[in-house]
Enzyme design. Sequence first.
Site, PDB file in Angstrom:
ATOM      1  CB  ALA A  62      -0.912  -0.023   1.218  1.00 53.24           C
ATOM      2  CB  ALA A  63       3.433   2.007  -2.435  1.00 55.47           C
TER       3      ALA A  63
ATOM      4  CB  CYS B 138      -0.977   6.103  11.247  1.00 50.00           C
ATOM      5  SG  CYS B 138      -2.208   6.284   9.985  1.00 50.00           S
TER       6      CYS B 138
HETATM    7  N1  SAM Z   1       2.753   3.600   2.728  1.00 46.23           N
HETATM    8  C1  SAM Z   1       2.315   4.932   2.383  1.00 46.23           C
HETATM    9  C2  SAM Z   1       3.410   5.916   2.713  1.00 46.23           C
HETATM   10  O1  SAM Z   1       4.263   5.621   3.543  1.00 46.23           O
HETATM   11  O2  SAM Z   1       3.416   6.999   2.109  1.00 46.23           O
HETATM   12  C3  SAM Z   1       1.021   5.285   3.074  1.00 46.23           C
HETATM   13  C4  SAM Z   1      -0.038   4.240   2.911  1.00 46.23           C
HETATM   14  S1  SAM Z   1      -1.579   4.674   3.594  1.00 46.23           S
HETATM   15  C5  SAM Z   1      -1.337   4.447   5.264  1.00 46.23           C
HETATM   16  C6  SAM Z   1      -2.583   3.315   3.146  1.00 46.23           C
HETATM   17  C7  SAM Z   1      -2.713   3.027   1.669  1.00 46.23           C
HETATM   18  O3  SAM Z   1      -3.628   1.937   1.488  1.00 46.23           O
HETATM   19  C8  SAM Z   1      -3.237   4.155   0.850  1.00 46.23           C
HETATM   20  O4  SAM Z   1      -2.352   4.429  -0.187  1.00 46.23           O
HETATM   21  C9  SAM Z   1      -4.557   3.627   0.304  1.00 46.23           C
HETATM   22  O5  SAM Z   1      -4.827   4.105  -0.977  1.00 46.23           O
HETATM   23  C10 SAM Z   1      -4.357   2.158   0.304  1.00 46.23           C
HETATM   24  N2  SAM Z   1      -5.644   1.420   0.329  1.00 46.23           N
HETATM   25  C11 SAM Z   1      -6.872   1.882   0.605  1.00 46.23           C
HETATM   26  N3  SAM Z   1      -7.791   0.897   0.509  1.00 46.23           N
HETATM   27  C12 SAM Z   1      -7.123  -0.205   0.150  1.00 46.23           C
HETATM   28  C13 SAM Z   1      -7.513  -1.539  -0.109  1.00 46.23           C
HETATM   29  N4  SAM Z   1      -8.781  -1.917  -0.019  1.00 46.23           N
HETATM   30  N5  SAM Z   1      -6.558  -2.414  -0.457  1.00 46.23           N
HETATM   31  C14 SAM Z   1      -5.276  -2.042  -0.533  1.00 46.23           C
HETATM   32  N6  SAM Z   1      -4.851  -0.783  -0.283  1.00 46.23           N
HETATM   33  C15 SAM Z   1      -5.756   0.119   0.046  1.00 46.23           C
END
Ligand code: SAM
Length: 431
Positions: free
Chosen positions: A92-93, A213
């Site tokens: 989840a980047a 978080c």
């Molecule tokens: N790792 C990133 C960083 O350090 O900048 C932040 C990631 S953020 C906490 C969570 C991520 O999960 C977001 O980019 C979001 O788009 C993604 N996400 C949301 N729903 C999701 C899903 N159903 N499956 C996978 N990823 C998802």
Amino acid sequence: MLPDEFPAFLKSFTSPPPVSVRLNPLKHATLKGNAVPWCTRGIYLNARPRFTLDPLFHAGAYYVQEASSMFLEHLVLQLRLHQQPIRILDAAAAPGGKSTHLLSLIHPESLLVANETIRSRLPALTENLTRWGYPNVVITCNDPQHFGALKGYFDVIVLDAPCSGEGLFRKDASAVRQWSQEHVKLCALRQQRILQNLWPVLRPGGLLIYSTCTYNAHENEEVLLKLVKSKEASFAEVEIPPDWGILHSREPVSGYRFFPHRVWGEGFFVSVLRKTAEEPVQTVRAKPENVSPDVLQTLRSFLAAPVEMGYLRFSDQVAALPASLMQDAAWLMQKLNVVSAGTAMAKVARNRITPLHPLAMSVYLNRNTFPETPLDLGEAIRFLRKESIKVEGPFGYCLMKYQNVPLGWVNIVPGRANNLYPSGWRIRLMD
Ligand code: SAM
């Protein structure tokens, strides 16, 4: 969770969140501030500058990142994930905080797959990774369930899971508004689903770094406990100096928690699991498309890399990545929705080679190949607004730089210099 410390926790909400950045080790910018204890190049700034008006921000010389998240570095170093080439998935980047950090830490021949499921978040991820300038990364846009074809492929999976964001309450008022018990439940279910999908993709003995978080146990310990009960897995632990203020809880789940009254940062949770099961792993077999020898010779002169580079055709462009990763990149293109692989170096049409913006951002750009023009702050901002600027020099591509850090290309033609800064990235602020 905090019987004695709750008043101190509440009080932390009355002080402003610290502002922190992480420097790009290969872009050599100097910024001053106190060090983030668990991150070599992490620093706290005294005030929040207008990052959009700093050319070094656009050049990828640093990344603005919340300090607690930078703890990933301590895990990577303690678990010795940086010493040899590995395959690592950041599942989840977006927007790229963990991915840019990982690239600065891992071996130059390690492969990072930076995946983002939500399509609308891809441009930010791509932009940040391009600016960061490392070639050993493949960006994908897939749902976690699409990774099923890659059984046992990754040595490490980082899942920075979508969560209810309790740890961001001080920094982000919308996180408070969006919070509800229902949302916590929904997030926990989603996290379980993602973990179930990703677990088979980890090789036996591989590591899963799970972070959120948020503070609550539903989205942290409970999700992980379900996983270790249903799969063969154990927790991996690292040592942390007690004066860092991080809480390490051990039973039944080993995890590290960051609270804003204990650390100079926001709320964060992270845990590391090792897969103990023996399972078959996927073999990689693919043949990358060749690039013609004349084109190759020119492209090779554009880079000065510490490892042997390979060149991959990607529609009308050629991208560069470590030669040892070429087969993997070609294979991933068959299995996943690959958005980009390596550093997009140049457009190649009938042997005409046009350098692309990612090449200007590359940490391996050969600084002896193209003429360079230093810009002062005003000129650099005009360049980043994609306005026309006056540049003297021989006709052809010329690298614009600020404090010796590259910003992008102009093409000098009779009577003018065409500003090639990507339109979608230009600074739009008026003052
Ligand atoms: N790792 C990133 C960083 O350090 O900048 C932040 C990631 S953020 C906490 C969570 C991520 O999960 C977001 O980019 C979001 O788009 C993604 N996400 C949301 N729903 C999701 C899903 N159903 N499956 C996978 N990823 C998802």
